[in-house]
Design a protein around this motif. Structure first.
Motif, short mmCIF file in Angstrom:
data_model
loop_
_atom_site.label_atom_id
_atom_site.label_comp_id
_atom_site.label_asym_id
_atom_site.label_seq_id
_atom_site.Cartn_x
_atom_site.Cartn_y
_atom_site.Cartn_z
N HIS A 60 -42.16 21.52 -21.45
CA HIS A 60 -41.89 20.68 -20.29
C HIS A 60 -40.64 19.83 -20.51
O HIS A 60 -40.21 19.60 -21.63
CB HIS A 60 -43.09 19.80 -19.94
N CYS A 61 -40.07 19.42 -19.40
CA CYS A 61 -38.93 18.51 -19.39
C CYS A 61 -39.15 17.55 -18.22
O CYS A 61 -40.22 17.56 -17.60
CB CYS A 61 -37.61 19.25 -19.28
N HIS A 62 -38.17 16.77 -17.90
CA HIS A 62 -38.35 15.74 -16.87
C HIS A 62 -38.71 16.34 -15.51
O HIS A 62 -39.70 15.96 -14.90
CB HIS A 62 -37.09 14.88 -16.76
N ALA A 63 -37.91 17.24 -15.00
CA ALA A 63 -38.14 17.77 -13.66
C ALA A 63 -38.77 19.17 -13.66
O ALA A 63 -39.26 19.62 -12.64
CB ALA A 63 -36.83 17.82 -12.87
N GLY A 64 -38.73 19.86 -14.78
CA GLY A 64 -39.32 21.20 -14.85
C GLY A 64 -38.57 22.26 -14.09
O GLY A 64 -39.15 23.28 -13.71
N ARG A 65 -37.27 22.07 -13.91
CA ARG A 65 -36.51 23.04 -13.13
C ARG A 65 -35.38 23.69 -13.91
O ARG A 65 -34.90 24.74 -13.51
CB ARG A 65 -35.95 22.37 -11.88
N SER A 66 -34.92 23.09 -15.00
CA SER A 66 -33.78 23.64 -15.72
C SER A 66 -34.12 23.90 -17.19
O SER A 66 -34.17 25.04 -17.63
CB SER A 66 -32.57 22.70 -15.60
N ARG A 67 -34.34 22.84 -17.94
CA ARG A 67 -34.51 23.01 -19.39
C ARG A 67 -35.80 23.72 -19.77
O ARG A 67 -35.78 24.68 -20.53
CB ARG A 67 -34.41 21.65 -20.08
N SER A 68 -36.94 23.28 -19.25
CA SER A 68 -38.19 23.94 -19.63
C SER A 68 -38.26 25.38 -19.12
O SER A 68 -38.68 26.27 -19.89
CB SER A 68 -39.41 23.12 -19.21
N PRO A 69 -37.85 25.69 -17.88
CA PRO A 69 -37.85 27.10 -17.49
C PRO A 69 -36.90 27.95 -18.34
O PRO A 69 -37.19 29.12 -18.62
CB PRO A 69 -37.39 27.09 -16.02
N THR A 70 -35.79 27.36 -18.76
CA THR A 70 -34.85 28.11 -19.61
C THR A 70 -35.50 28.45 -20.94
O THR A 70 -35.39 29.58 -21.43
CB THR A 70 -33.55 27.32 -19.81
N LEU A 71 -36.20 27.49 -21.55
CA LEU A 71 -36.87 27.77 -22.81
C LEU A 71 -38.00 28.78 -22.61
O LEU A 71 -38.21 29.66 -23.45
CB LEU A 71 -37.39 26.48 -23.44
N ALA A 72 -38.72 28.67 -21.50
CA ALA A 72 -39.78 29.65 -21.22
C ALA A 72 -39.18 31.05 -21.07
O ALA A 72 -39.71 32.02 -21.61
CB ALA A 72 -40.55 29.24 -19.97
N LEU A 73 -38.07 31.15 -20.34
CA LEU A 73 -37.38 32.43 -20.18
C LEU A 73 -36.99 33.00 -21.55
O LEU A 73 -37.23 34.18 -21.82
CB LEU A 73 -36.14 32.23 -19.30
N LEU A 74 -36.42 32.17 -22.39
CA LEU A 74 -36.02 32.63 -23.73
C LEU A 74 -37.23 33.11 -24.53
O LEU A 74 -37.16 34.14 -25.20
CB LEU A 74 -35.30 31.52 -24.49
N ASP A 97 -38.65 35.88 -10.50
CA ASP A 97 -39.79 36.40 -9.76
C ASP A 97 -41.06 35.61 -10.08
O ASP A 97 -41.90 35.39 -9.21
CB ASP A 97 -40.01 37.88 -10.08
N ALA A 98 -41.20 35.19 -11.33
CA ALA A 98 -42.39 34.45 -11.76
C ALA A 98 -42.29 32.96 -11.44
O ALA A 98 -43.31 32.31 -11.22
CB ALA A 98 -42.61 34.64 -13.26
N ASP A 99 -41.10 32.42 -11.44
CA ASP A 99 -40.90 30.98 -11.23
C ASP A 99 -39.71 30.76 -10.30
O ASP A 99 -38.62 30.43 -10.74
CB ASP A 99 -40.67 30.29 -12.58
N PRO A 100 -39.91 30.96 -9.00
CA PRO A 100 -38.79 30.86 -8.07
C PRO A 100 -38.18 29.47 -7.95
O PRO A 100 -37.07 29.32 -7.45
CB PRO A 100 -39.39 31.32 -6.73
N LYS A 101 -38.86 28.43 -8.43
CA LYS A 101 -38.32 27.07 -8.37
C LYS A 101 -37.40 26.76 -9.55
O LYS A 101 -36.75 25.72 -9.57
CB LYS A 101 -39.45 26.05 -8.31
#
Length: 127
Positions: A60-74, A97-101
């Motif tokens: 998780h990160c502050h907004a859950g839109r950039s850093r945490s999705p990037t780490l999840a993608l990696l 497709d899994a996380d459109p936000k």
């Protein structure tokens, strides 16, 4: 995940900090990427060890839109193989497709595009 991803190499807060079952990474998604591969190497080592031990993994990160999705993608591309790892573009499309936000910022997108092979080597523990 938070803090400053642009700290000097020898700054004590530049690297990942681990406490018990938590890891704190210092990433700031600026338009001009200034990330260091060793922070991502630490993430892969920590996340992989916890995943292989059967523990929950929460990113998780502050907004859950950039850093945490990037780490999840990696993680999904580099460790589990749940999304393609051949290129950042393929992985990004599959993850969207899994996380459109998810909206990785310009700096993270550029870093992943430029350093994808290095990041996948880090995921394999070969960096």
């Amino acid at each position: 995940i938070g803090g400053a991803g642009t700290l000097p190499h020898d700054h004590p807060d530049r690297h990942a900090v681990e406490e018990n079952f938590d890891q704190y990474l210092h990433l700031v998604d600026r338009p001009q990427p200034r990330f260091h591969l060793d922070v991502f190497e630490a993430f892969f080592a920590f996340a992989t060890a916890h995943w292989q031990a059967g523990r929950d993994l929460r990113i998780h990160c502050h907004a859950g839109r950039s850093r945490s999705p990037t780490l999840a993608l990696l993680f999904l591309a580099g460790v589990t193989g749940d999304i393609p790892r051949a290129s950042f573009q393929q992985a990004g499309r599959a993850y969207a497709d899994a996380d459109p936000k998810a909206r990785p910022g310009r700096g993270l997108r550029r870093f992943l595009h430029d350093r994808w092979e290095d990041l996948m080597e880090a995921a394999d523990g070969r960096a």
